[in-house]
Design a protein around this motif. Structure first.
Motif, PDB file in Angstrom:
ATOM      1  N   LYS A 125      66.126 -45.648  -4.677  1.00  9.67           N
ATOM      2  CA  LYS A 125      65.648 -44.917  -3.424  1.00  9.67           C
ATOM      3  C   LYS A 125      66.021 -43.381  -3.095  1.00  9.67           C
ATOM      4  CE  LYS A 125      65.497 -49.402  -0.930  1.00  9.67           C
ATOM      5  NZ  LYS A 125      66.187 -50.215   0.410  1.00  9.67           N
ATOM      6  N   GLU A 126      67.294 -43.204  -3.500  1.00  9.87           N
ATOM      7  CA  GLU A 126      67.541 -41.760  -3.301  1.00  9.87           C
ATOM      8  C   GLU A 126      66.939 -40.981  -4.228  1.00  9.87           C
ATOM      9  OE1 GLU A 126      69.967 -40.387  -1.508  1.00  9.87           O
ATOM     10  OE2 GLU A 126      70.063 -42.170  -0.294  1.00  9.87           O
ATOM     11  N   SER A 160      63.198 -40.531  -3.232  1.00  8.28           N
ATOM     12  CA  SER A 160      63.368 -39.351  -2.184  1.00  8.28           C
ATOM     13  C   SER A 160      63.339 -37.789  -2.418  1.00  8.28           C
ATOM     14  CB  SER A 160      64.366 -39.641  -1.084  1.00  8.28           C
ATOM     15  OG  SER A 160      64.270 -40.820  -0.272  1.00  8.28           O
ATOM     16  N   TRP A 161      64.267 -37.754  -3.444  1.00  8.16           N
ATOM     17  CA  TRP A 161      64.313 -36.338  -4.074  1.00  8.16           C
ATOM     18  C   TRP A 161      63.108 -35.877  -4.834  1.00  8.16           C
ATOM     19  CZ3 TRP A 161      63.929 -33.818  -8.595  1.00  8.16           C
ATOM     20  CH2 TRP A 161      64.406 -32.502  -8.637  1.00  8.16           C
ATOM     21  N   ASP A 189      69.633 -48.847  -4.202  1.00  4.40           N
ATOM     22  CA  ASP A 189      69.729 -47.568  -3.384  1.00  4.40           C
ATOM     23  C   ASP A 189      69.845 -46.206  -4.309  1.00  4.40           C
ATOM     24  OD1 ASP A 189      70.410 -49.286  -1.222  1.00  4.40           O
ATOM     25  OD2 ASP A 189      72.578 -49.122  -1.364  1.00  4.40           O
ATOM     26  N   GLY A 190      70.134 -46.533  -5.498  1.00  7.14           N
ATOM     27  CA  GLY A 190      70.224 -45.133  -6.339  1.00  7.14           C
ATOM     28  C   GLY A 190      68.657 -44.875  -6.470  1.00  7.14           C
ATOM     29  N   GLY A 220      68.668 -39.521 -10.919  1.00  2.94           N
ATOM     30  CA  GLY A 220      69.174 -39.142  -9.697  1.00  2.94           C
ATOM     31  C   GLY A 220      68.548 -37.438  -9.442  1.00  2.94           C
ATOM     32  N   TYR A 236      73.821 -43.805 -11.454  1.00  6.82           N
ATOM     33  CA  TYR A 236      73.433 -42.599 -10.503  1.00  6.82           C
ATOM     34  C   TYR A 236      74.231 -41.370 -10.845  1.00  6.82           C
ATOM     35  CZ  TYR A 236      71.702 -40.308  -6.198  1.00  6.82           C
ATOM     36  OH  TYR A 236      71.125 -39.659  -5.305  1.00  6.82           O
ATOM     37  N   MET A 280      77.325 -46.427  -6.284  1.00  2.00           N
ATOM     38  CA  MET A 280      75.830 -46.578  -5.809  1.00  2.00           C
ATOM     39  C   MET A 280      75.202 -47.888  -6.832  1.00  2.00           C
ATOM     40  SD  MET A 280      73.328 -45.173  -4.099  1.00  2.00           S
ATOM     41  CE  MET A 280      73.584 -43.369  -3.942  1.00  2.00           C
TER      42      MET A 280
END
Length: 315
Positions: free
Chosen positions: A298-299, A302-303, A295-296, A169, A214, A291
């Motif tokens: 993707k997050e 993005s970070w 989805d994790g 993450g 996550y 999570m």
């Protein structure tokens, strides 16, 4: 913990520590204490003792550690066992000596035997040989667990130990030589996409199974346990489900949008065949992860994209 309790997050710039700090802030805790490694070297016992003596800390989240993947563990075994033993010994002992009410020690699921039955139950600790590639790190973490348990028994204090599974993450390490598998894959696939490379090579056979948590879920679990659990038994933190490295690579590939081929380098080590934790104890206490892996990832990507130009990622 009360909202105005004086809480020290050790390792607040790392993956786990930064998430714990974010979670505490979001929940309205107002007296949070942090120190960078340049401000306070946790390997220095005199400096750590002076810090605790001056600061009046009530609660500690001990997330500071020297961490890394298979490559780093193989190449720097002395650093991993020495630094982690020093960090946790100094913090745990100084916390006790200066009246800290409660401490949460973050271990790792690498403490369990390499060939332990799956899923990994807390009672499997010290029932078999460790995975050789990260044994020095695992031995240090086991020592931290035993130190907390021993201080509880001898001094009647309340120090708890949690064993998170593989984390990922925001604030992860994306260095290809030092990172764990998931952030390494994000970096590999992104670089390959940017460079229009035809393939991405993944270490090993792709068959080992891994569980991924996550890091913001970990943070939520840690705060939950600090407020709701006391005991000498360790507690696993995970999602209770796993995927193969091949499935993980395909998830990251799809998230990043890489259109080339996957290649597996079977000359590289696989590590532990499977590492899934039994989360029954945590579930019975009333907590579960929220999570999903898709989805994790993707997050996390993005970070990564938002922070890619920073020197820490581009090493």
């Amino acid at each position: 913990m009360k909202k105005n309790s004086r809480i020290y997050v050790a390792g607040h710039r790392g993956l786990a520590g930064s998430a714990i700090l974010r979670r505490l802030e979001s929940l309205g805790y107002t007296d949070l204490v942090t120190r960078t490694s340049s401000e306070l070297d946790l390997r220095n016992p005199l400096a750590v003792e002076e810090f605790f003596h001056k600061e009046g800390i009530e609660f500690v989240f001990l997330a500071a550690a020297k961490v890394g993947g298979i490559v780093a563990n193989n190449e720097y075994p002395a650093d991993f066992i020495r630094d982690n033993l020093m960090i946790q010994t100094n913090v745990i002992d100084s916390a006790y000596r200066n009246g800290v009410k409660k401490l949460l020690f973050l271990g790792s699921t690498c403490i369990y035997p390499k060939m332990a039955p799956q899923p990994l139950k807390e009672e499997y600790l010290l029932t078999g040989e460790l995975e050789p590639t990260n044994e020095p790190y695992a031995v240090a973490k086991i020592a931290g667990i035993k130190m907390c348990q021993s201080y509880n028994r001898q001094y009647g204090i309340d120090y708890i130990s949690v064993m998170p599974t593989n984390l990922y993450g925001p604030n992860d390490n994306f260095d290809l030589e030092k990172s764990h598998v998931l952030p390494a894959l994000i970096r590999k696939f992104h670089d390959a996409k940017m460079n229009n490379e035809p393939t991405v090579t993944v270490w090993g056979t792709g068959t080992p199974r891994r569980e991924f948590l996550y890091v913001d879920d970990l943070a939520d679990a840690c705060v939950f346990l600090m407020n709701n659990y006391s005991g000498n038994e360790i507690v696993n933190i995970g999602v209770g489900d796993d995927v193969t490295i091949k499935e993980l690579a395909e998830t990251v590939k799809a998230t990043v949008g890489f259109e080339g081929e996957l290649v597996f380098d079977t000359t590289k080590p696989d590590g532990t065949p499977r590492k899934l934790v039994d989360v029954t104890r945590l579930s019975n206490l009333g907590w579960k992860a929220s999570m999903s892996l898709t989805d994790g990832v993707k997050e996390a990507y993005s970070w990564f994209l938002e922070n890619y130009e920073k020197e820490a990622i581009r090493k």
